[in-house]
Motif scaffolding. Sequence first.
Motif, PDB file in Angstrom:
ATOM      1  N   UNK A  28       0.842  -1.190   0.000  1.00 25.45           N
ATOM      2  CA  UNK A  28       0.000   0.000   0.000  1.00 25.45           C
ATOM      3  C   UNK A  28       0.880   1.244   0.000  1.00 25.45           C
ATOM      4  N   UNK A  29       0.232   2.393   0.014  1.00 19.95           N
ATOM      5  CA  UNK A  29       0.925   3.664   0.184  1.00 19.95           C
ATOM      6  C   UNK A  29       0.370   4.340   1.425  1.00 19.95           C
ATOM      7  N   UNK A  30       1.245   5.033   2.133  1.00 23.44           N
ATOM      8  CA  UNK A  30       0.854   5.770   3.324  1.00 23.44           C
ATOM      9  C   UNK A  30       1.429   7.170   3.194  1.00 23.44           C
ATOM     10  N   UNK A  31       0.624   8.166   3.497  1.00 27.62           N
ATOM     11  CA  UNK A  31       1.088   9.552   3.444  1.00 27.62           C
ATOM     12  C   UNK A  31       0.681  10.260   4.718  1.00 27.62           C
ATOM     13  N   UNK A  65      -3.024   9.191   5.386  1.00 23.31           N
ATOM     14  CA  UNK A  65      -3.918   8.594   4.412  1.00 23.31           C
ATOM     15  C   UNK A  65      -3.310   7.297   3.914  1.00 23.31           C
ATOM     16  N   UNK A  66      -4.089   6.243   3.972  1.00 26.68           N
ATOM     17  CA  UNK A  66      -3.677   4.928   3.511  1.00 26.68           C
ATOM     18  C   UNK A  66      -4.372   4.663   2.176  1.00 26.68           C
ATOM     19  N   UNK A  67      -3.584   4.265   1.180  1.00 26.83           N
ATOM     20  CA  UNK A  67      -4.146   3.908  -0.118  1.00 26.83           C
ATOM     21  C   UNK A  67      -3.867   2.438  -0.373  1.00 26.83           C
ATOM     22  N   UNK A  68      -4.934   1.648  -0.343  1.00 30.58           N
ATOM     23  CA  UNK A  68      -4.852   0.221  -0.637  1.00 30.58           C
ATOM     24  C   UNK A  68      -5.119   0.029  -2.129  1.00 30.58           C
ATOM     25  N   UNK A  71      -8.514   1.020  -4.128  1.00 33.65           N
ATOM     26  CA  UNK A  71      -9.406   1.812  -3.277  1.00 33.65           C
ATOM     27  C   UNK A  71      -8.958   3.268  -3.224  1.00 33.65           C
ATOM     28  N   UNK A  72      -9.883   4.137  -2.873  1.00 41.61           N
ATOM     29  CA  UNK A  72      -9.540   5.537  -2.629  1.00 41.61           C
ATOM     30  C   UNK A  72      -8.766   5.622  -1.325  1.00 41.61           C
ATOM     31  N   UNK A  73      -8.063   6.726  -1.138  1.00 48.93           N
ATOM     32  CA  UNK A  73      -7.311   6.935   0.103  1.00 48.93           C
ATOM     33  C   UNK A  73      -8.257   6.965   1.293  1.00 48.93           C
ATOM     34  N   UNK A  74      -7.819   6.352   2.384  1.00 48.66           N
ATOM     35  CA  UNK A  74      -8.593   6.294   3.617  1.00 48.66           C
ATOM     36  C   UNK A  74      -7.891   7.142   4.676  1.00 48.66           C
ATOM     37  N   UNK A  75      -8.595   8.130   5.225  1.00 50.63           N
ATOM     38  CA  UNK A  75      -8.005   8.982   6.245  1.00 50.63           C
ATOM     39  C   UNK A  75      -7.953   8.227   7.562  1.00 50.63           C
ATOM     40  N   UNK A  76      -6.841   8.423   8.273  1.00 57.00           N
ATOM     41  CA  UNK A  76      -6.659   7.784   9.574  1.00 57.00           C
ATOM     42  C   UNK A  76      -5.874   8.722  10.484  1.00 57.00           C
ATOM     43  N   UNK A  77      -5.771   8.321  11.739  1.00 56.94           N
ATOM     44  CA  UNK A  77      -5.010   9.091  12.713  1.00 56.94           C
ATOM     45  C   UNK A  77      -4.044   8.135  13.407  1.00 56.94           C
ATOM     46  N   UNK A  78      -2.808   8.577  13.565  1.00 60.19           N
ATOM     47  CA  UNK A  78      -1.792   7.751  14.213  1.00 60.19           C
ATOM     48  C   UNK A  78      -2.139   7.588  15.688  1.00 60.19           C
ATOM     49  N   UNK A  79      -2.138   6.344  16.143  1.00 60.10           N
ATOM     50  CA  UNK A  79      -2.386   6.029  17.541  1.00 60.10           C
ATOM     51  C   UNK A  79      -1.068   5.713  18.239  1.00 60.10           C
ATOM     52  N   UNK A  80      -0.172   5.020  17.534  1.00 58.93           N
ATOM     53  CA  UNK A  80       1.132   4.689  18.102  1.00 58.93           C
ATOM     54  C   UNK A  80       2.142   4.453  16.981  1.00 58.93           C
ATOM     55  N   UNK A  83       9.271   1.128  16.733  1.00 66.57           N
ATOM     56  CA  UNK A  83      10.204   0.272  15.990  1.00 66.57           C
ATOM     57  C   UNK A  83       9.779   0.076  14.538  1.00 66.57           C
ATOM     58  N   UNK A  84       9.535   1.182  13.859  1.00 64.65           N
ATOM     59  CA  UNK A  84       9.204   1.211  12.424  1.00 64.65           C
ATOM     60  C   UNK A  84       7.850   0.595  12.081  1.00 64.65           C
ATOM     61  N   UNK A  85       6.961   0.508  13.048  1.00 67.26           N
ATOM     62  CA  UNK A  85       5.584   0.100  12.808  1.00 67.26           C
ATOM     63  C   UNK A  85       4.667   1.202  13.323  1.00 67.26           C
ATOM     64  N   UNK A  86       3.582   1.442  12.604  1.00 65.89           N
ATOM     65  CA  UNK A  86       2.621   2.458  13.010  1.00 65.89           C
ATOM     66  C   UNK A  86       1.242   1.816  13.139  1.00 65.89           C
ATOM     67  N   UNK A  87       0.513   2.219  14.157  1.00 63.52           N
ATOM     68  CA  UNK A  87      -0.870   1.782  14.344  1.00 63.52           C
ATOM     69  C   UNK A  87      -1.770   2.986  14.174  1.00 63.52           C
ATOM     70  N   UNK A  88      -2.782   2.845  13.333  1.00 63.18           N
ATOM     71  CA  UNK A  88      -3.655   3.974  13.025  1.00 63.18           C
ATOM     72  C   UNK A  88      -5.123   3.586  13.143  1.00 63.18           C
ATOM     73  N   UNK A  89      -5.939   4.571  13.473  1.00 60.66           N
ATOM     74  CA  UNK A  89      -7.392   4.402  13.547  1.00 60.66           C
ATOM     75  C   UNK A  89      -8.014   5.159  12.383  1.00 60.66           C
ATOM     76  N   UNK A  90      -8.865   4.482  11.621  1.00 57.27           N
ATOM     77  CA  UNK A  90      -9.543   5.146  10.512  1.00 57.27           C
ATOM     78  C   UNK A  90     -10.437   6.259  11.048  1.00 57.27           C
ATOM     79  N   UNK A  91     -10.519   7.364  10.301  1.00 58.64           N
ATOM     80  CA  UNK A  91     -11.409   8.467  10.679  1.00 58.64           C
ATOM     81  C   UNK A  91     -12.870   8.059  10.549  1.00 58.64           C
ATOM     82  N   UNK A  92     -13.183   7.245   9.568  1.00 57.56           N
ATOM     83  CA  UNK A  92     -14.513   6.669   9.372  1.00 57.56           C
ATOM     84  C   UNK A  92     -14.341   5.156   9.370  1.00 57.56           C
TER      85      UNK A  92
END
Length: 115
Positions: A28-31, A65-68, A71-80, A83-92
Amino acid sequence: MIHQPHDRYTLAAQEDRCAPRTKLTIPAQLRASGGRAFQTVVHDLSISGFSAAAINRMHEGQLCWLTLPGLESLQAQVVWWEECLVGCAFSELLSPIVHESILSRYGSADLARPY
């Protein structure tokens, strides 16, 4: 705290700590807000969020924004970020139909695991 009916994510997030997140591997792509998109790999997914590879530090609360694929880009917010891993919660919340479609394309034989 009283939740409004339109605040579906907040309500689901309270329950989703035990909701299944499915282990998978999706290119995927993450921005991050204000940054350039970069290639990543999504490691797990639920209707409320995901974790993915992120070499550069991302900060709690940061929008992204995560692009799978397909699919269209999905907005999210970083939770944590750790060590080079990110956990995010989708806005919707992710549509259950879209979620099932992604799982059927990329899901592994592993069973979903609760967090």
